[in-house]
Design a protein around this motif. Structure first.
Motif, PDB file in Angstrom:
ATOM      1  N   GLU A   1     -15.856   1.411  -1.149  1.00 32.71           N
ATOM      2  CA  GLU A   1     -16.185   1.809  -2.520  1.00 32.71           C
ATOM      3  C   GLU A   1     -15.891   3.286  -2.784  1.00 32.71           C
ATOM      4  OE1 GLU A   1     -20.235   1.474  -0.337  1.00 32.71           O
ATOM      5  OE2 GLU A   1     -18.160   0.814  -0.101  1.00 32.71           O
TER       6      GLU A   1
ATOM      7  N   ASP B   1     -27.981   5.893  -1.919  1.00 35.93           N
ATOM      8  CA  ASP B   1     -29.133   5.092  -1.486  1.00 35.93           C
ATOM      9  C   ASP B   1     -28.702   3.795  -0.806  1.00 35.93           C
ATOM     10  OD1 ASP B   1     -30.954   6.926  -2.323  1.00 35.93           O
ATOM     11  OD2 ASP B   1     -31.353   5.975  -4.259  1.00 35.93           O
ATOM     12  N   GLU B   2     -27.680   3.159  -1.355  1.00 37.44           N
ATOM     13  CA  GLU B   2     -27.278   1.848  -0.843  1.00 37.44           C
ATOM     14  C   GLU B   2     -26.504   1.916   0.469  1.00 37.44           C
ATOM     15  OE1 GLU B   2     -25.219  -0.311  -3.826  1.00 37.44           O
ATOM     16  OE2 GLU B   2     -26.937  -0.404  -5.198  1.00 37.44           O
ATOM     17  N   ILE B   3     -26.057   3.113   0.845  1.00 32.93           N
ATOM     18  CA  ILE B   3     -25.278   3.215   2.089  1.00 32.93           C
ATOM     19  C   ILE B   3     -25.987   4.074   3.140  1.00 32.93           C
ATOM     20  CG2 ILE B   3     -23.055   2.836   0.945  1.00 32.93           C
ATOM     21  CD1 ILE B   3     -22.581   5.896   1.237  1.00 32.93           C
ATOM     22  N   GLN B   4     -27.282   4.320   2.953  1.00 36.44           N
ATOM     23  CA  GLN B   4     -28.017   5.140   3.921  1.00 36.44           C
ATOM     24  C   GLN B   4     -27.956   4.547   5.328  1.00 36.44           C
ATOM     25  OE1 GLN B   4     -29.883   8.312   3.689  1.00 36.44           O
ATOM     26  NE2 GLN B   4     -28.307   8.282   2.105  1.00 36.44           N
ATOM     27  N   ASN B   5     -28.124   3.237   5.419  1.00 34.61           N
ATOM     28  CA  ASN B   5     -28.078   2.596   6.740  1.00 34.61           C
ATOM     29  C   ASN B   5     -26.706   2.770   7.388  1.00 34.61           C
ATOM     30  OD1 ASN B   5     -30.718   1.760   6.590  1.00 34.61           O
ATOM     31  ND2 ASN B   5     -30.219  -0.277   5.788  1.00 34.61           N
TER      32      ASN B   5
ATOM     33  N   ASN C   1     -24.580   8.440  -5.834  1.00 28.34           N
ATOM     34  CA  ASN C   1     -25.848   8.084  -5.215  1.00 28.34           C
ATOM     35  C   ASN C   1     -25.571   7.296  -3.938  1.00 28.34           C
ATOM     36  OD1 ASN C   1     -28.353   6.681  -4.589  1.00 28.34           O
ATOM     37  ND2 ASN C   1     -29.062   7.418  -6.582  1.00 28.34           N
TER      38      ASN C   1
END
Length: 265
Positions: A147, A188-192, A186
């Motif tokens: 992305e 947040d969705e790829i922190q892991n 942002n």
């Protein structure tokens, strides 16, 4: 009689034209050792006493002996020796099919760096190794974080590290968000995912610093040699081979899981 600087440069030129990694070692004014990827079993000794002489072994184990008073004819003998190596070793460097799958151009550049390094042009080799590092890391990130394709393609590796990570007291920490070229991103969705590859990114960041140093007017990290850069890239290759295999296997399992769930009588 010693080899002249012109003769040495002509020898290197012919070796480079065959495009195989030959270690070029000047043992004395009258003696030069050529070995394939530093393999003493595939090497020849070039001496210059009353004429130009070569003795050693071919890549098939047979003896290689030739001599000539004419330097150009002598070089032709060396080219024949080199061509035999190329014929017997179609893969100049070991290529991992998994790496080639997601980074098809990496090994071409990595091989160039290896050949340049073998000819003892270490500073130039360092810059080419750095380019190979950028290629393999970017190609992996394109698969891992598709992305962000536009940013990955257009930024340097160093820029990408600090796009996704913050440096807090000399420790890389995944960012929560980042404003970049007037766009708020942002994470947040790829922190892991960012945490998952943090050890890799830390190692890549330090390796990239070594590679960058070879392009400076004056080097600052002189204790790190071309061999250190090459060794680090080889470790990154091992990591990415395993990591990419896991990613692909996980994708396959997810598809199989879905087909199992959707299977109804």
């Amino acid at each position: 009689m010693k080899y002249t600087e012109l003769e040495i440069q002509l020898l290197k030129k012919h070796i480079a034209s065959v495009a195989i990694p030959i270690e070029f070692i000047i043992e004395s004014k009258e003696k030069i050792i050529l070995s394939y990827k530093n393999d003493k079993d595939i090497s020849i000794k070039l001496t210059k006493v009353f004429q130009y002489e070569a003795s050693g072994k071919n890549s098939d184990g047979s003896f290689a002996v030739f001599s000539n008073k004419d330097f150009q004819q002598f070089i032709m003998g060396i080219r024949n020796w080199l061509n035999k190596i190329r014929t017997d070793n179609p893969n100049i460097i070991s290529r991992n099919s998994t790496i080639e799958n997601f980074s098809p151009n990496f090994y071409n550049v990595f091989q160039d760096a290896t050949m340049i390094s073998c000819l003892n042009y270490k500073e130039s080799a360092g810059m080419v190794y750095r380019k190979s590092l950028e290629i393999i890391v970017k190609d992996f990130l394109l698969k891992f974080l598709p992305e962000f394709e536009n940013i990955i393609i257009n930024e340097t590796v160093g820029g990408l590290v600090f796009f996704f990570y913050d440096n807090i007291e000399n420790n890389l920490v995944p960012r929560k968000k980042r404003k970049f070229k007037r766009t708020e991103h942002n994470f947040d969705e790829i922190q892991n995912q960012l945490n998952e590859i943090l050890p890799l990114i830390n190692f890549v960041n330090n390796t990239f610093k070594i590679g960058n140093d070879f392009s400076h007017y004056e080097r600052r990290l002189e204790k790190y040699k071309t061999e250190d850069l090459e060794n680090n890239i080889n470790q990154i290759i091992q990591y990415l081979e395993s990591k990419y295999s896991i990613i692909e296997t996980t994708k396959k399992l997810e598809l199989i899981d879905k087909s199992f769930k959707d299977y109804n009588l």
